[in-house]
Write a protein that holds these residues in place. Structure first.
Motif, short mmCIF file in Angstrom:
data_model
loop_
_atom_site.label_atom_id
_atom_site.label_comp_id
_atom_site.label_asym_id
_atom_site.label_seq_id
_atom_site.Cartn_x
_atom_site.Cartn_y
_atom_site.Cartn_z
N GLU A 86 3.01 14.72 -2.29
CA GLU A 86 4.22 14.24 -1.66
C GLU A 86 5.40 15.18 -1.91
OE1 GLU A 86 5.25 10.35 -2.86
OE2 GLU A 86 6.61 10.06 -1.19
N GLU A 95 0.10 13.14 2.77
CA GLU A 95 0.98 12.98 1.61
C GLU A 95 2.26 13.79 1.81
OE1 GLU A 95 -2.31 12.94 0.94
OE2 GLU A 95 -2.71 11.99 -1.02
N SER A 131 4.47 12.32 4.34
CA SER A 131 5.23 11.19 3.82
C SER A 131 6.46 11.66 3.05
CB SER A 131 4.32 10.37 2.90
OG SER A 131 5.09 9.61 2.03
N THR A 166 10.49 10.95 3.95
CA THR A 166 11.48 10.44 3.01
C THR A 166 12.76 11.28 3.07
OG1 THR A 166 9.72 9.71 1.55
CG2 THR A 166 11.92 9.90 0.59
N HIS A 181 14.76 10.65 6.19
CA HIS A 181 15.57 9.45 6.07
C HIS A 181 16.84 9.74 5.30
CE1 HIS A 181 12.89 6.67 7.93
NE2 HIS A 181 11.93 6.80 7.05
N ILE A 202 -5.11 9.21 6.03
CA ILE A 202 -5.43 8.42 4.85
C ILE A 202 -5.03 6.97 5.08
CG2 ILE A 202 -5.21 10.33 3.25
CD1 ILE A 202 -2.44 9.34 2.55
N PHE A 213 -3.11 5.09 3.96
CA PHE A 213 -1.74 4.66 3.84
C PHE A 213 -0.79 5.34 4.80
CE2 PHE A 213 -4.23 4.23 0.18
CZ PHE A 213 -4.08 2.89 -0.11
N HIS A 231 -0.07 4.57 7.57
CA HIS A 231 0.75 3.67 8.37
C HIS A 231 1.71 2.88 7.50
CE1 HIS A 231 -2.96 1.85 7.15
NE2 HIS A 231 -2.38 0.69 7.19
N TYR A 232 1.79 3.26 6.24
CA TYR A 232 2.81 2.66 5.38
C TYR A 232 4.16 3.31 5.66
CZ TYR A 232 -0.30 0.17 2.19
OH TYR A 232 -1.18 -0.71 1.63
N TYR A 252 7.39 4.88 7.57
CA TYR A 252 8.20 4.36 8.66
C TYR A 252 8.97 5.52 9.26
CZ TYR A 252 11.63 1.84 11.35
OH TYR A 252 12.39 1.38 12.37
N LYS A 309 5.47 4.80 11.58
CA LYS A 309 4.07 5.04 11.29
C LYS A 309 3.67 6.44 11.70
CE LYS A 309 2.86 0.21 11.63
NZ LYS A 309 2.08 -0.83 12.30
#
Lengths: 329, 329
Positions: free
Chosen positions: A221, A247, A250, A254, A257, A275, A277, A279-280, A282, A284
């Motif tokens: 990440e 990862e 994602s 972040t 955002h 993976i 996750f 769709h965890y 935002y 997606k």
DNA sequence: TTGAAAGCGATACCAG
DNA sequence: CTGGTATCGCTTTCAA
């Protein structure tokens, strides 16, 4: 615990016969078989797998070496492999290599010393030569997610290049022309391949690559976090971002955002691996599907066929990735 | 592969002596030892672990049974357990129980039949009685995340009730009074305990529980999705939501986005477990930390101490959860 | 279809 | 400190 000897005595037959009904290898007269089975039941007999292994020179255990046991990727892999072997009465011994050459070699030796009948390897650091030698040594093993010339018949892989192409192509088709790229560690084969696909797609669409839009991350990440921060600082404009895996995507999201970049309006983001996750996030995450479970299954079947001579016909070697469109592009 | 016999011949000593230097159990004269080691090196000797197991009645393997191999939770658990045993020269055999009583029993038998020296069990469906009987049978095993009376000395757990309390308390302290709750399957012990903590916190703050604000989910993302949808439909207002675990919290957050609820302004959300990916959500999830790695380590040490008599002093049984405040509350 | 016996490769007890 | 030897529990020829 009762032994085969006690069973044979109780059933009034020889050791050999008991062994035969256990393994039901050579035909045994029905009546004898029933006697033996009754005796086994009465004694609560359960074969000693260690003794079986010693005598038969077969441990019925398969060693699995992956980089990490944690993480969404390997979990699914192990899950499928375990299920496949369990159904075949085999068991799975696991080890972690942590992407370190010495540790990987160590783990392979460890697994060998445990007299595994075969190995499923997901190794990233040991070199091709080592693997070729290992193959020559007679040890049965399959390689996952890595294509090594000379032992191609032992490799179960994903067409990473194709995946990289698909990702960038998708963005290009949406009209993006300034596309940034956050890669995995470039010493890893899959990183290179995915990036190669990206470059090919750019070329096919006649878009020149901008070195300022490239960042080498770590598949974690943080790689995405550092990557997007770095890219933004460069000042070169871009409307889309390809990440070497989910990862990192994602992490990048972040950052987006935090700095107030709207996704996908101001920045389209695409990942790789799909993976659990992905769709965890935002929004997606749009990504490239890595059929990890199927690849695990195929590797298991390779072993089942080559080591245990199970009748398995199709052994697919190269899997094709697919684009999964969600909300981030 | 060379055997101990060949080594003994080459070194000019007895089988027994070779065995002694391998296991370095009884003192051996330095000179003899060197001779033997030289012979082993020359022959490239490596002990046959299966033969060792048969003769010593010790397999040096530990069976691990978890509900799922995939998922962020078990990956970390396995990772730590493997590392701990690997360092001790033991290996780990894994199996999945899929939260199904029959499968769990099956897996335990399977692991036993593989002559594991000990077991680490994360089982949810088999009943207490079965486990007590199993303990009486002499099989060494530790239980993770479950407290069973009568065999409490074999349990390594988290104080789930305390965790549930912490979560709700946090929300209450922030001024929330209408707090919804999405639980895990209520037949699972940890679900019950976490919920109990929630109720206690409400009571301590003098807040009456509203049945319309409760939903029983499945510990999966969909549980959170269905849960929040259901709760919203009830019409009873609430400003905060406690979820039985992070997966469900993630699902709930997705729904909140969809219906345009601002987090945490219009709805505060808190999870439980602090899985690796709880910061993938947007906003980042406030949650209760489940020290899964430490618990895995402790379970491994239990085995090391009780089964292999390694000198390990502190054996902690109950871990205390901690509140992790991020952006969703 | 069945039995007898020779391993498989170590450990561990008992002497010396 | 070292050697001899019984054993661990089962598989696998070889014969019958």
């Amino acid at each position: 615990m009762a032994t085969i000897y006690e069973v044979s005595k109780l059933a009034g037959v020889s050791l050999a016969t008991v062994s035969r009904v256990i393994n039901n290898t050579v035909p045994v007269r029905e009546a004898t078989k029933l006697k033996v089975e009754a005796a086994m039941r009465e004694l609560g007999y359960r074969p000693n797998s260690v003794a079986q292994s010693l005598a038969s020179n077969r441990s019925n255990s398969i060693g699995i070496l992956v980089s990490e046991l944690g993480g969404p990727f390997y979990g699914e892999l192990l899950s499928r492999i375990e299920a496949e072997f369990r159904a075949a009465g085999k068991h799975v011994i696991i080890a972690a290599g942590h992407s370190d050459a010495a540790l990987e070699r160590d783990s392979i030796e460890f697994l060998q010393s445990r007299s595994c009948d075969g190995l499923i390897l997901h190794v990233e650091s040991v070199d091709d030569e080592y693997l070729c030698k290992l193959a020559e040594s007679g040890l049965p093993f399959v390689l996952i997610n890595r294509m090594v010339e000379g032992i191609a018949d032992r490799c179960v892989t994903l067409d990473n290049e194709r995946g990289g192409y698909l990702a960038t192509e998708h963005l290009l088709q949406q009209g993006h022309r300034d596309i940034a790229y956050i890669a995995g560690p470039m010493w890893k084969h899959d990183s290179q391949e995915r990036y190669k696909g990206h470059q090919d797609a750019l070329k096919d669409f006649g878009v020149a690559e901008n070195p300022a839009l490239f960042f080498e991350g770590d598949f974690q990440e943080t790689g995405g976090v550092n990557g997007l921060n770095h890219l933004l600082k460069q000042g070169a404009p871009f409307s889309a971002l390809v990440c070497g895996n989910d990862e990192m995507a994602s992490g990048a999201i972040t950052v987006a955002h935090e700095v107030g970049l709207e996704i996908p309006e101001q920045l389209a983001v695409i990942g790789f691996d799909n993976i659990n996750f992905s769709h965890y996030t935002y929004p997606k995450l749009t990504t490239i599907d890595y059929p990890v479970a199927e690849i695990g299954q195929m590797a298991a079947r390779w072993i089942l066929k080559r080591v245990y001579h199970r009748p398995i016909d199709e052994l697919k070697a190269v899997f094709t990735p697919e684009l999964i469109v969600r909300d981030s592009t």
